[in-house]
Design a protein around this motif. Structure first.
Motif, PDB file in Angstrom:
ATOM      1  N   MET A   1       8.118 -16.177 -13.946  1.00  0.00           N
ATOM      2  CA  MET A   1       7.483 -14.634 -13.213  1.00  0.00           C
ATOM      3  C   MET A   1       6.431 -14.100 -13.721  1.00  0.00           C
ATOM      4  O   MET A   1       6.721 -13.654 -14.707  1.00  0.00           O
ATOM      5  N   ASN A   2       5.216 -13.184 -12.820  1.00  0.00           N
ATOM      6  CA  ASN A   2       4.299 -12.922 -13.111  1.00  0.00           C
ATOM      7  C   ASN A   2       4.931 -10.689 -12.397  1.00  0.00           C
ATOM      8  O   ASN A   2       4.647 -11.022 -11.100  1.00  0.00           O
ATOM      9  N   ILE A   3       4.267 -10.334 -13.478  1.00  0.00           N
ATOM     10  CA  ILE A   3       4.151  -8.805 -12.442  1.00  0.00           C
ATOM     11  C   ILE A   3       3.070  -8.284 -12.849  1.00  0.00           C
ATOM     12  O   ILE A   3       2.864  -7.977 -14.590  1.00  0.00           O
ATOM     13  N   TRP A   4       2.536  -7.597 -12.181  1.00  0.00           N
ATOM     14  CA  TRP A   4       1.028  -6.688 -12.729  1.00  0.00           C
ATOM     15  C   TRP A   4       1.092  -5.148 -11.981  1.00  0.00           C
ATOM     16  O   TRP A   4       1.673  -5.398 -10.903  1.00  0.00           O
ATOM     17  N   SER A   5       0.073  -4.109 -12.339  1.00  0.00           N
ATOM     18  CA  SER A   5      -0.028  -3.101 -11.857  1.00  0.00           C
ATOM     19  C   SER A   5      -1.741  -2.915 -11.266  1.00  0.00           C
ATOM     20  O   SER A   5      -2.553  -3.349 -12.452  1.00  0.00           O
ATOM     21  N   ASP A   6      -2.603  -2.874 -10.125  1.00  0.00           N
ATOM     22  CA  ASP A   6      -3.776  -2.197 -10.073  1.00  0.00           C
ATOM     23  C   ASP A   6      -3.781  -1.118 -10.431  1.00  0.00           C
ATOM     24  O   ASP A   6      -5.103  -0.208 -10.810  1.00  0.00           O
ATOM     25  N   SER A   7      -2.845   0.172 -10.521  1.00  0.00           N
ATOM     26  CA  SER A   7      -2.871   1.246 -10.834  1.00  0.00           C
ATOM     27  C   SER A   7      -3.747   1.339 -12.454  1.00  0.00           C
ATOM     28  O   SER A   7      -4.035   2.423 -12.783  1.00  0.00           O
ATOM     29  N   PHE A   8      -2.753   0.107 -13.051  1.00  0.00           N
ATOM     30  CA  PHE A   8      -3.424   0.603 -14.775  1.00  0.00           C
ATOM     31  C   PHE A   8      -3.277  -1.006 -15.375  1.00  0.00           C
ATOM     32  O   PHE A   8      -2.397  -1.410 -15.076  1.00  0.00           O
ATOM     33  N   ILE A   9      -3.555  -1.405 -16.133  1.00  0.00           N
ATOM     34  CA  ILE A   9      -3.719  -2.661 -16.584  1.00  0.00           C
ATOM     35  C   ILE A   9      -2.281  -2.288 -17.816  1.00  0.00           C
ATOM     36  O   ILE A   9      -1.365  -1.357 -18.427  1.00  0.00           O
ATOM     37  N   ASP A  10      -1.850  -3.639 -18.247  1.00  0.00           N
ATOM     38  CA  ASP A  10      -0.598  -3.725 -18.742  1.00  0.00           C
ATOM     39  C   ASP A  10      -0.914  -3.147 -20.373  1.00  0.00           C
ATOM     40  O   ASP A  10      -2.191  -3.401 -20.605  1.00  0.00           O
ATOM     41  N   GLY A  11      -0.464  -2.530 -20.923  1.00  0.00           N
ATOM     42  CA  GLY A  11      -0.230  -1.389 -21.881  1.00  0.00           C
ATOM     43  C   GLY A  11      -1.570  -0.306 -21.765  1.00  0.00           C
ATOM     44  O   GLY A  11      -1.632   0.561 -23.057  1.00  0.00           O
ATOM     45  N   GLY A  12      -1.744  -0.039 -21.060  1.00  0.00           N
ATOM     46  CA  GLY A  12      -2.963   0.831 -20.642  1.00  0.00           C
ATOM     47  C   GLY A  12      -2.446   2.147 -20.634  1.00  0.00           C
ATOM     48  O   GLY A  12      -0.639   2.514 -20.201  1.00  0.00           O
ATOM     49  N   VAL A  13      -2.873   3.620 -19.821  1.00  0.00           N
ATOM     50  CA  VAL A  13      -2.346   4.765 -19.728  1.00  0.00           C
ATOM     51  C   VAL A  13      -2.019   4.597 -18.559  1.00  0.00           C
ATOM     52  O   VAL A  13      -3.046   4.026 -17.632  1.00  0.00           O
ATOM     53  N   VAL A  14      -1.129   5.287 -18.197  1.00  0.00           N
ATOM     54  CA  VAL A  14      -0.144   5.059 -16.357  1.00  0.00           C
ATOM     55  C   VAL A  14      -1.964   6.848 -15.888  1.00  0.00           C
ATOM     56  O   VAL A  14      -1.745   8.020 -16.500  1.00  0.00           O
ATOM     57  N   PRO A  15      -2.403   6.124 -14.879  1.00  0.00           N
ATOM     58  CA  PRO A  15      -3.752   7.664 -14.458  1.00  0.00           C
ATOM     59  C   PRO A  15      -2.363   8.721 -13.779  1.00  0.00           C
ATOM     60  O   PRO A  15      -1.510   9.020 -13.551  1.00  0.00           O
TER      61      PRO A  15
ATOM     62  N   SER B   1       1.923  17.638 -10.568  1.00  0.00           N
ATOM     63  CA  SER B   1       0.289  16.264 -10.133  1.00  0.00           C
ATOM     64  C   SER B   1       0.614  15.333  -8.637  1.00  0.00           C
ATOM     65  O   SER B   1       1.996  15.487  -8.449  1.00  0.00           O
ATOM     66  N   ARG B   2      -0.600  14.686  -8.464  1.00  0.00           N
ATOM     67  CA  ARG B   2       0.318  13.841  -7.401  1.00  0.00           C
ATOM     68  C   ARG B   2       1.193  12.789  -7.089  1.00  0.00           C
ATOM     69  O   ARG B   2       1.749  12.535  -5.821  1.00  0.00           O
ATOM     70  N   ASN B   3       2.228  12.054  -8.353  1.00  0.00           N
ATOM     71  CA  ASN B   3       3.656  11.776  -8.660  1.00  0.00           C
ATOM     72  C   ASN B   3       3.292  10.462  -7.157  1.00  0.00           C
ATOM     73  O   ASN B   3       4.435  10.246  -6.653  1.00  0.00           O
ATOM     74  N   ARG B   4       2.491  10.244  -7.356  1.00  0.00           N
ATOM     75  CA  ARG B   4       2.466   8.801  -6.217  1.00  0.00           C
ATOM     76  C   ARG B   4       2.974   7.874  -6.962  1.00  0.00           C
ATOM     77  O   ARG B   4       3.010   6.946  -8.250  1.00  0.00           O
ATOM     78  N   ASN B   5       3.307   6.751  -7.073  1.00  0.00           N
ATOM     79  CA  ASN B   5       3.995   5.359  -7.583  1.00  0.00           C
ATOM     80  C   ASN B   5       3.028   4.663  -7.641  1.00  0.00           C
ATOM     81  O   ASN B   5       2.222   4.107  -6.883  1.00  0.00           O
ATOM     82  N   PRO B   6       2.613   4.041  -8.764  1.00  0.00           N
ATOM     83  CA  PRO B   6       2.060   3.029  -9.216  1.00  0.00           C
ATOM     84  C   PRO B   6       1.402   1.405  -8.313  1.00  0.00           C
ATOM     85  O   PRO B   6       3.017   1.079  -7.714  1.00  0.00           O
ATOM     86  N   HIS B   7       0.831   0.971  -7.875  1.00  0.00           N
ATOM     87  CA  HIS B   7       0.856  -0.739  -6.861  1.00  0.00           C
ATOM     88  C   HIS B   7       1.051  -1.574  -8.061  1.00  0.00           C
ATOM     89  O   HIS B   7       1.355  -1.609  -9.250  1.00  0.00           O
ATOM     90  N   LEU B   8       2.122  -2.338  -7.369  1.00  0.00           N
ATOM     91  CA  LEU B   8       2.608  -2.836  -8.592  1.00  0.00           C
ATOM     92  C   LEU B   8       2.660  -4.484  -7.858  1.00  0.00           C
ATOM     93  O   LEU B   8       2.934  -4.327  -6.274  1.00  0.00           O
TER      94      LEU B   8
ATOM     95  N   LEU C   1       9.128  -9.907  -0.275  1.00  0.00           N
ATOM     96  CA  LEU C   1       7.961  -8.678  -0.138  1.00  0.00           C
ATOM     97  C   LEU C   1       7.216  -9.365  -1.670  1.00  0.00           C
ATOM     98  O   LEU C   1       8.028  -9.549  -2.397  1.00  0.00           O
ATOM     99  N   LYS C   2       6.223  -9.053  -1.962  1.00  0.00           N
ATOM    100  CA  LYS C   2       5.351  -9.056  -2.464  1.00  0.00           C
ATOM    101  C   LYS C   2       4.311  -7.972  -3.498  1.00  0.00           C
ATOM    102  O   LYS C   2       3.961  -8.512  -4.689  1.00  0.00           O
ATOM    103  N   THR C   3       4.513  -7.112  -2.986  1.00  0.00           N
ATOM    104  CA  THR C   3       3.428  -6.286  -3.368  1.00  0.00           C
ATOM    105  C   THR C   3       3.979  -4.663  -2.891  1.00  0.00           C
ATOM    106  O   THR C   3       4.765  -4.929  -1.839  1.00  0.00           O
ATOM    107  N   LEU C   4       3.989  -4.006  -3.689  1.00  0.00           N
ATOM    108  CA  LEU C   4       3.796  -2.279  -3.475  1.00  0.00           C
ATOM    109  C   LEU C   4       2.236  -1.249  -3.439  1.00  0.00           C
ATOM    110  O   LEU C   4       2.116  -1.886  -4.626  1.00  0.00           O
TER     111      LEU C   4
END
Length: 220
Positions: free
Chosen positions: A1-15, A32-39, A95-98
């Protein structure tokens, strides 16, 4: 199983837009804007009947005496504890993405409502997700303007005088049961214990964040 985010790279800074707080040169921090990240995720194992998503920070000070105090620091080697920022359960296998900001947008004094969260799945059917209370429920308990039950996602707001970089781990669990076993109000820690023995697979992605200007400068 894999999970990733388009909001930040794995190990990178949370925007910053996915954080509860950002650095404010005049007042240490501000909301701040307090948006949940894309996953997004794939390769869910055969036999999975539902999914659970947890986000936690394992770097929260175990002793709060120095937290956000002028002329003090939270030392790097102070023992740390877990702080849960998000607990999302009864996620359907379809469901595959948020989407970023799809489940949290802005700071809500007294907290977002829950635990039920109606959600439109891609095929056009409505599914009832559920969310636990996050640990800002305890953090804001003594603040009359903010105290309440904080359901759902609320992002990073580490101490502005902490010497340690904080890590935010998003873990997706594939379960062999169709419905999360707890009812009513539950916390992230309670959710993690409740799914023991039902986990077919898990995957994680993490980001880092700091509100200490000196520490944050090393992450840029």
């Amino acid at each position: 199983m894999n999970i990733w985010s388009d909001s930040f790279i794995d190990g990178g800074v949370v925007p910053p837009e996915c954080a509860l707080c950002v650095i404010d040169p005049g007042n240490h921090v501000r909301f701040s804007r307090n948006r949940n990240p894309h996953l997004a995720w794939d390769d869910v194992p055969h036999g999975t009947q539902s999914l659970v998503l947890l986000c936690h920070d394992p770097d929260v000070p175990s002793v709060g005496n120095d937290v956000n105090q002028p002329d003090r620091v939270v030392p790097l080697h102070l023992p740390r504890v877990d702080f849960y920022h998000w607990t999302l359960v009864d996620i359907p296998v379809a469901l595959k993405t948020l989407a970023e900001g799809g489940l949290s947008e802005g700071v809500t004094p007294q907290g977002k409502t829950g635990p039920l969260l109606p959600f439109m799945v891609k095929n056009g059917t409505e599914h009832q997700l559920r969310q636990g209370v996050n640990d800002y429920t305890g953090w804001f308990a003594s603040d009359p303007a903010m105290a309440g039950e904080y359901y759902g996602y609320d992002g990073p707001c580490p101490p502005w005088n902490d010497e340690r970089v904080h890590t935010y781990i998003f873990t997706l669990y594939a379960l062999d049961i169709p419905r999360f076993p707890l009812e009513g109000r539950f916390t992230g820690a309670e959710a993690r214990l409740a799914i023991v023995g039902h986990i077919l697979d898990e995957a994680r992605v993490f980001g880092v964040y700091s509100l200490n200007p000196e520490v944050a400068a090393t992450l840029a």
